[in-house]
Scaffold this active site. Structure first.
Site, PDB file in Angstrom:
ATOM      1  N   HIS A  62      -7.522   2.981   3.830  1.00 43.14           N
ATOM      2  CA  HIS A  62      -7.442   3.705   5.104  1.00 43.14           C
ATOM      3  C   HIS A  62      -8.820   3.820   5.780  1.00 43.14           C
ATOM      4  CE1 HIS A  62      -3.510   4.956   3.665  1.00 43.14           C
ATOM      5  NE2 HIS A  62      -3.262   5.575   4.799  1.00 43.14           N
ATOM      6  N   CYS A  80     -11.019   3.084  -0.149  1.00 46.34           N
ATOM      7  CA  CYS A  80      -9.639   3.422   0.201  1.00 46.34           C
ATOM      8  C   CYS A  80      -9.329   2.575   1.425  1.00 46.34           C
ATOM      9  CB  CYS A  80      -9.518   4.906   0.524  1.00 46.34           C
ATOM     10  SG  CYS A  80      -7.922   5.360   1.252  1.00 46.34           S
ATOM     11  N   CYS A 118      -4.315  -1.433  -1.964  1.00 49.14           N
ATOM     12  CA  CYS A 118      -4.446   0.014  -2.145  1.00 49.14           C
ATOM     13  C   CYS A 118      -5.349   0.245  -3.350  1.00 49.14           C
ATOM     14  CB  CYS A 118      -3.066   0.629  -2.386  1.00 49.14           C
ATOM     15  SG  CYS A 118      -3.107   2.385  -2.760  1.00 49.14           S
ATOM     16  N   ASP A 163       0.868  -1.176   0.000  1.00 53.73           N
ATOM     17  CA  ASP A 163       0.000   0.000   0.000  1.00 53.73           C
ATOM     18  C   ASP A 163       0.903   1.223   0.000  1.00 53.73           C
ATOM     19  OD1 ASP A 163      -2.425   1.576   0.308  1.00 53.73           O
ATOM     20  OD2 ASP A 163      -1.870   1.879   2.388  1.00 53.73           O
ATOM     21  N   SER A 164       0.313   2.375  -0.290  1.00 57.92           N
ATOM     22  CA  SER A 164       1.086   3.612  -0.227  1.00 57.92           C
ATOM     23  C   SER A 164       1.542   3.908   1.201  1.00 57.92           C
ATOM     24  CB  SER A 164       0.231   4.773  -0.718  1.00 57.92           C
ATOM     25  OG  SER A 164      -0.886   4.918   0.139  1.00 57.92           O
ATOM     26  N   GLU A 192      -3.554   9.117   8.930  1.00 57.14           N
ATOM     27  CA  GLU A 192      -2.117   8.903   9.116  1.00 57.14           C
ATOM     28  C   GLU A 192      -1.620   9.581  10.395  1.00 57.14           C
ATOM     29  OE1 GLU A 192       0.245   7.262   7.223  1.00 57.14           O
ATOM     30  OE2 GLU A 192      -1.276   6.443   5.883  1.00 57.14           O
TER      31      GLU A 192
HETATM   32  N1  DGL Z   1      -4.740   3.486   1.004  1.00 53.90           N
HETATM   33  C1  DGL Z   1      -4.763   4.066  -0.305  1.00 53.90           C
HETATM   34  C2  DGL Z   1      -5.966   3.587  -1.103  1.00 53.90           C
HETATM   35  O1  DGL Z   1      -6.555   2.552  -0.811  1.00 53.90           O
HETATM   36  C3  DGL Z   1      -4.685   5.564  -0.425  1.00 53.90           C
HETATM   37  C4  DGL Z   1      -3.744   6.323   0.393  1.00 53.90           C
HETATM   38  C5  DGL Z   1      -2.998   7.389  -0.380  1.00 53.90           C
HETATM   39  O2  DGL Z   1      -3.572   8.386  -0.829  1.00 53.90           O
HETATM   40  O3  DGL Z   1      -1.795   7.172  -0.526  1.00 53.90           O
HETATM   41  O4  DGL Z   1      -6.342   4.228  -2.062  1.00 53.90           O
END
Ligand code: DGL
Length: 269
Positions: free
Chosen positions: A189, A187, A73, A10-11, A154
């Protein structure tokens, strides 16, 4: 071969939300996770940048002998899944959007009004809408980018008024004016703010792709005879910048489980 690890990436830390579901469903699988904490967020970056970063991470995980890549992600899946599949044809690669799209298409009909929220990149690429409609073209779909959620998560700004106000800022009008009854957390997150959303909109049905992806992982491993039969391994979590937030989030997610965690800092550049 079958006892090699699964590579998740993931990012940043969002993809960690998939891991407890995997550990519960497939406890014999070993995980190597990579979170690009030094370069997050990806959700507002250019496609060429996201692609370059994704190739670097995939190279790193493949170098670590993974048997499968899981793109935990939505932003990377929506922009790079097909590039990654083309570049690494020898290894199964699972994106997070297709399993959730199938679930939505199978579970709802045209009487429902389904909202999808995600990063700017994910929403601009319309990947969820295209994917869900490819399974069921009768569904009513609405989408909305919510760019402030990831930076707040975050920073662990979750259980407080700032997050609730941000949720209301993006979702009040979106839900009301479109009569949304079902919301896809597009997302990885966002499961971390699921409670905030449920508290503010108790009638909303929530779809969490980080749960749905486990079914596809199981299917892909089973069909290739790649399900692990090893007793138990230590999982490893790499981060390009070993931030306090990343460590705290691993603690928060795994605090009550017996998952073993080994931290490793890794500089991709
Ligand atoms: N967790 C990432 C997703 O599912 C996004 C986070 C980011 O913007 O880096 O899209």
């Amino acid at each position: 071969m079958k006892n090699r690890p699964i590579g998740f990436f993931d990012s940043c830390l969002g993809g960690l939300t998939c891991i407890p579901h995997l550990v519960q469903a497939l406890p014999k699988e070993r995980i190597i996770y990579f979170g690009d904490t030094a370069r997050t967020p990806y959700g507002s970056k250019a496609l060429s940048t996201i692609r370059t970063f994704s190739y670097e991470i995939a190279d790193f995980l493949i170098h670590n002998d993974v048997k499968m890549l899981v793109i935990a992600c939505n932003t990377i899946t929506s922009t790079c899944l097909f590039d990654l599949k083309e570049k690494y044809p020898h290894i199964p690669i699972i994106g997070i959007i297709d399993p959730a799209s199938k679930k939505v298409a199978q579970s709802f009909d045209s009487s429902h009004r389904i909202g999808i929220i995600g990063t700017k990149v994910t929403i601009n690429h319309k990947t969820y809408i295209d994917s869900i409609l490819s399974y069921n073209e009768t569904l009513n779909l609405y989408d909305k980018a919510c760019p402030i959620f990831v930076p707040l998560i975050e920073e662990a700004i979750i259980d407080n008024k700032i997050m609730d106000l941000s949720v209301k800022y993006y979702l009040d009008d979106f839900i009301l004016s479109n009569h949304i009854d079902t919301l896809v957390l597009g997302c990885t997150h966002y499961p971390l703010i699921r409670k905030n959303i449920e508290h503010l909109y108790p009638d909303l049905k929530i779809i969490d792709p980080s749960e749905e992806i486990i079914v596809s992982i199981h299917e892909a491993l089973y069909s290739r005879n790649l399900l692990s039969d090893a007793p138990h391994f230590e999982n490893t979590f790499f981060a390009s910048d070993l931030s306090e937030n990343f460590i705290n989030m691993i603690d928060a997610i795994f605090g009550n489980t017996n998952v073993k965690v080994a931290f490793k800092n890794f500089d991709l550049r």
